[in-house]
Enzyme design. Structure first.
Site, PDB file in Angstrom:
ATOM      1  N   ASP A  18       0.866  -1.177   0.000  1.00 38.50           N
ATOM      2  CA  ASP A  18       0.000   0.000   0.000  1.00 38.50           C
ATOM      3  C   ASP A  18       0.898   1.221   0.000  1.00 38.50           C
ATOM      4  OD1 ASP A  18      -2.050   1.983   0.701  1.00 38.50           O
ATOM      5  OD2 ASP A  18      -3.281   0.220   1.125  1.00 38.50           O
ATOM      6  N   LYS A  55     -19.004 -10.142 -11.815  1.00 33.96           N
ATOM      7  CA  LYS A  55     -18.946  -9.376 -10.566  1.00 33.96           C
ATOM      8  C   LYS A  55     -20.001  -8.261 -10.555  1.00 33.96           C
ATOM      9  CE  LYS A  55     -17.812  -7.519  -6.810  1.00 33.96           C
ATOM     10  NZ  LYS A  55     -17.806  -8.050  -5.493  1.00 33.96           N
ATOM     11  N   THR A  63     -13.390  -4.416  -8.001  1.00 32.97           N
ATOM     12  CA  THR A  63     -14.549  -4.484  -8.896  1.00 32.97           C
ATOM     13  C   THR A  63     -14.336  -3.478 -10.021  1.00 32.97           C
ATOM     14  OG1 THR A  63     -15.916  -5.038  -7.028  1.00 32.97           O
ATOM     15  CG2 THR A  63     -17.055  -4.229  -8.990  1.00 32.97           C
ATOM     16  N   LYS A  77     -22.407   1.982  -5.416  1.00 34.93           N
ATOM     17  CA  LYS A  77     -21.394   2.343  -6.418  1.00 34.93           C
ATOM     18  C   LYS A  77     -21.465   1.391  -7.626  1.00 34.93           C
ATOM     19  CE  LYS A  77     -17.102   0.832  -5.357  1.00 34.93           C
ATOM     20  NZ  LYS A  77     -16.402  -0.006  -6.281  1.00 34.93           N
ATOM     21  N   ARG A  82     -19.938   3.759   5.130  1.00 31.99           N
ATOM     22  CA  ARG A  82     -19.992   4.325   3.780  1.00 31.99           C
ATOM     23  C   ARG A  82     -21.380   4.090   3.162  1.00 31.99           C
ATOM     24  NH1 ARG A  82     -14.674   1.787   1.264  1.00 31.99           N
ATOM     25  NH2 ARG A  82     -15.196   0.181   2.775  1.00 31.99           N
ATOM     26  N   CYS A 134     -20.275  -0.972  -1.815  1.00 25.33           N
ATOM     27  CA  CYS A 134     -20.348  -1.774  -3.049  1.00 25.33           C
ATOM     28  C   CYS A 134     -21.629  -1.577  -3.847  1.00 25.33           C
ATOM     29  CB  CYS A 134     -20.170  -3.235  -2.710  1.00 25.33           C
ATOM     30  SG  CYS A 134     -18.629  -3.540  -1.844  1.00 25.33           S
TER      31      CYS A 134
HETATM   32  C1  UGA Z   1     -21.825  -6.918  -1.126  1.00 23.97           C
HETATM   33  C2  UGA Z   1     -22.124  -8.313  -1.709  1.00 23.97           C
HETATM   34  O1  UGA Z   1     -23.080  -9.000  -0.907  1.00 23.97           O
HETATM   35  C3  UGA Z   1     -20.837  -9.162  -1.785  1.00 23.97           C
HETATM   36  O2  UGA Z   1     -21.107 -10.405  -2.416  1.00 23.97           O
HETATM   37  C4  UGA Z   1     -19.799  -8.392  -2.591  1.00 23.97           C
HETATM   38  O3  UGA Z   1     -18.557  -9.101  -2.658  1.00 23.97           O
HETATM   39  C5  UGA Z   1     -19.540  -7.049  -1.946  1.00 23.97           C
HETATM   40  O4  UGA Z   1     -20.794  -6.312  -1.897  1.00 23.97           O
HETATM   41  C6  UGA Z   1     -18.522  -6.313  -2.779  1.00 23.97           C
HETATM   42  O5  UGA Z   1     -18.798  -6.038  -3.951  1.00 23.97           O
HETATM   43  O6  UGA Z   1     -17.386  -6.112  -2.307  1.00 23.97           O
HETATM   44  P1  UGA Z   1     -21.501  -5.928   1.335  1.00 23.97           P
HETATM   45  O7  UGA Z   1     -21.470  -4.588   0.689  1.00 23.97           O
HETATM   46  O8  UGA Z   1     -20.490  -6.264   2.358  1.00 23.97           O
HETATM   47  O9  UGA Z   1     -21.408  -7.089   0.212  1.00 23.97           O
HETATM   48  O10 UGA Z   1     -22.911  -6.048   2.054  1.00 23.97           O
HETATM   49  P2  UGA Z   1     -24.252  -6.918   1.920  1.00 23.97           P
HETATM   50  O11 UGA Z   1     -24.289  -7.915   2.989  1.00 23.97           O
HETATM   51  O12 UGA Z   1     -24.423  -7.401   0.543  1.00 23.97           O
HETATM   52  O13 UGA Z   1     -25.333  -5.783   2.235  1.00 23.97           O
HETATM   53  C7  UGA Z   1     -25.458  -4.630   1.404  1.00 23.97           C
HETATM   54  C8  UGA Z   1     -26.591  -3.776   1.861  1.00 23.97           C
HETATM   55  O14 UGA Z   1     -27.832  -4.385   1.561  1.00 23.97           O
HETATM   56  C9  UGA Z   1     -26.609  -3.480   3.359  1.00 23.97           C
HETATM   57  O15 UGA Z   1     -26.966  -2.115   3.553  1.00 23.97           O
HETATM   58  C10 UGA Z   1     -27.711  -4.386   3.885  1.00 23.97           C
HETATM   59  O16 UGA Z   1     -28.324  -3.896   5.057  1.00 23.97           O
HETATM   60  C11 UGA Z   1     -28.679  -4.392   2.717  1.00 23.97           C
HETATM   61  N1  UGA Z   1     -29.537  -5.589   2.673  1.00 23.97           N
HETATM   62  C12 UGA Z   1     -28.994  -6.819   2.483  1.00 23.97           C
HETATM   63  C13 UGA Z   1     -30.910  -5.427   2.758  1.00 23.97           C
HETATM   64  O17 UGA Z   1     -31.433  -4.302   2.906  1.00 23.97           O
HETATM   65  N2  UGA Z   1     -31.706  -6.545   2.670  1.00 23.97           N
HETATM   66  C14 UGA Z   1     -31.191  -7.788   2.504  1.00 23.97           C
HETATM   67  O18 UGA Z   1     -31.984  -8.753   2.435  1.00 23.97           O
HETATM   68  C15 UGA Z   1     -29.811  -7.934   2.407  1.00 23.97           C
END
Ligand code: UGA
Length: 469
Positions: free
Chosen positions: A30, A223, A120, A282, A346, A279
């Protein structure tokens, strides 16, 4: 294998630690000197289950940290690029960090090296990375560019990495493919899972995980399409929840009914205050922009984003309809992180809602098990921070639940009711059963379900309905 991982953010740090866990020799690079110094000193900059253990286990042995990209490239057979790809003002991904890393890699390659996109990135990025490396003087036979997207979720990143549903490897030449297959062999052969000190297996992980080998472009698309599909699933159920509120039905019953269809599945079908994080917001925007550039108008994604924003607005309307005027109201807020299990704020819907409520003149006392320090960096005035949910609730006109932390689903309801000035709970994550809440003496509002009142008054969301007429 000797591996360099460029970027020590969520993806880079977790990937680096997990590659070391699989037995590889890893250098995480980094250009942020204080961060590298902190990592060398044993600090863990992110809140991620099992990461402290892995860093402790491998730091200084199979896992090193450095600011010297040139040297790391020379020492490695595979370089994983895991730097940030933030959105530009136009909504597409800013790939300037990827480009500058590619330039630096070009000057350092001295033996056959596989350059792997882990960040990504939009489709065609691998073509550009290849061009940039060639333009900067590398021999065309000395490297290949591959795409190996990461599907880890914050909070469960380590287990997502070590127990993935699938491993996607996009490469256009067998030589490069062989390197990636070898890197993941401890997982795909199942040997990692037999080791005595392996990280514990989560429920329902396919062991060994399948490896899906595709062209580089297909992997890049996989992705973006995966994240966009999941975001669409959430927006879909949020739209259904709004309909449930209009007709007085219960979205949890609807979810059970549709989620039991194995073609649909119950996961990512929880309605709430909308998706956030670094994620989905964006990536949906970037995928829309990529599609447009490639000549396809992906309007479905526009609607996914619109429903997501609307979901926050609907929640604010619910707060107004529960409390009438907001100026001077004292609110307890549970949850600031964009989801449970992380300190990341974020694009957190919770933060956006708190900011909107502050603008309307509310006074807020907030509690989050992990994200309060980060919140203090972005919201300094008019928010007090509490040490527990009960402390936040003390004397509040209403309690708002904005993040799906497990501890918020297991509160002592009697104690909570005694702390609140008025027993009103507005739950943006559907953590409680409305009937139970009413029995416990609360007026309870949630998403896609009728409001519940302690006196049992039939509880449709009347103000919402009348507005729609
Ligand atoms: C997400 C994807 O799930 C991962 O597979 C991916 O690798 C990652 O982005 C990435 O691109 O790096 P993440 O951002 O950590 O992972 O979070 P999630 O668990 O997917 O939740 C995202 C948002 O959706 C959160 O605000 C969560 O509260 C919301 N959510 C999730 C809901 O409102 N309802 C649901 O049923 C599930």
């Amino acid at each position: 294998m000797r591996i360099a991982v460029v970027g020590s953010g969520y993806v880079g740090l977790v990937a680096g630690a997990c590659f070391a866990e699989l037995g590889h020799q890893v250098i995480v690079v980094d250009n942020d000197e204080p961060r590298v110094a902190a990592l060398k000193n044993g600090q863990v900059p992110i809140h991620e289950k099992f990461l402290p253990e892995l860093l402790q286990r491998h730091r200084g042995k199979r896992l090193e940290f450095s600011t010297d990209l040139h040297e790391a490239v020379r020492a490695s057979q595979a370089i994983f690029i895991a730097v940030g790809t933030p959105p530009t003002d136009r909504g597409d991904a800013d790939l300037s960090y990827v480009e500058s890393v590619a330039r630096e890699i070009a000057g350092a390659i001295n033996e056959y090296t596989v350059v792997v996109e882990k960040s990504t990135v939009p489709v065609y990025t691998s073509d550009w990375v290849r061009k940039i490396i060639l333009r900067n003087g590398a021999d065309p036979n000395s490297f290949d560019v591959a795409s190996n997207p990461e599907f880890l979720r914050e909070g469960t990143a380590v287990t997502d990495f070590l127990f993935p549903d699938r491993i996607v490897v996009g490469c256009d030449h067998e030589r490069c493919c062989a390197v990636l297959r070898e890197i993941y062999l401890p997982l795909t052969s199942g040997s990692y899972y037999e080791s005595a000190d392996a990280i514990p297996q989560p429920d329902s992980a396919p062991i060994p995980p399948p490896i899906i080998v595709t062209s580089t472009k297909s992997a890049e698309l996989i992705k973006h399409a995966s994240n966009a599909f999941l975001a669409m699933k959430i927006s879909f159920i949020n739209a259904v929840a709004s309909l449930c509120e209009s007709v007085g039905s219960d979205v949890s019953q609807v979810c059970q009914g549709i989620g039991s269809d194995s073609r649909i599945g119950p996961r990512f079908l929880n309605p709430g205050v909308g998706y956030g994080g670094s994620c989905f917001p964006k990536d949906v925007m970037a995928f829309r922009a990529v599609a447009r550039e490639c000549g396809y108008d992906f309007r479905l994604l526009e609607e996914v984003m619109r429903i997501n924003e609307d979901q926050r607005e609907r929640f604010l309307r619910k707060v107004r309809s529960a409390l009438w005027t907001l100026r001077g109201k004292q609110l307890a807020v549970l949850g600031l992180a964009f989801k449970g299990g992380t300190d990341d704020i974020r694009e957190s819907p919770a933060i956006l809602i708190v900011k909107a409520l502050l603008q309307e003149g509310c006074k807020i006392t907030a509690y989050d098990p992990a994200a309060m320090e980060r919140t203090q960096e972005v919201i300094s005035s008019n928010v007090k921070f509490a040490n527990s949910a009960y402390e936040a609730a003390h004397g509040a006109d209403a309690l708002l639940i904005l993040t799906e932390w497990e501890e918020f689903a297991n509160l002592d309801l009697r104690r909570l009711r005694e702390k609140l000035r008025y027993p009103i709970v507005i739950d943006g994550r559907n953590l409680y059963d409305p009937e139970v809440m009413a029995e416990q003496g609360f007026t309870y509002y949630s998403v896609g379900r009728a409001a519940a009142h302690p006196d049992g008054v039939p509880a449709a969301l009347k103000p919402e309905r009348s507005r729609q007429k």
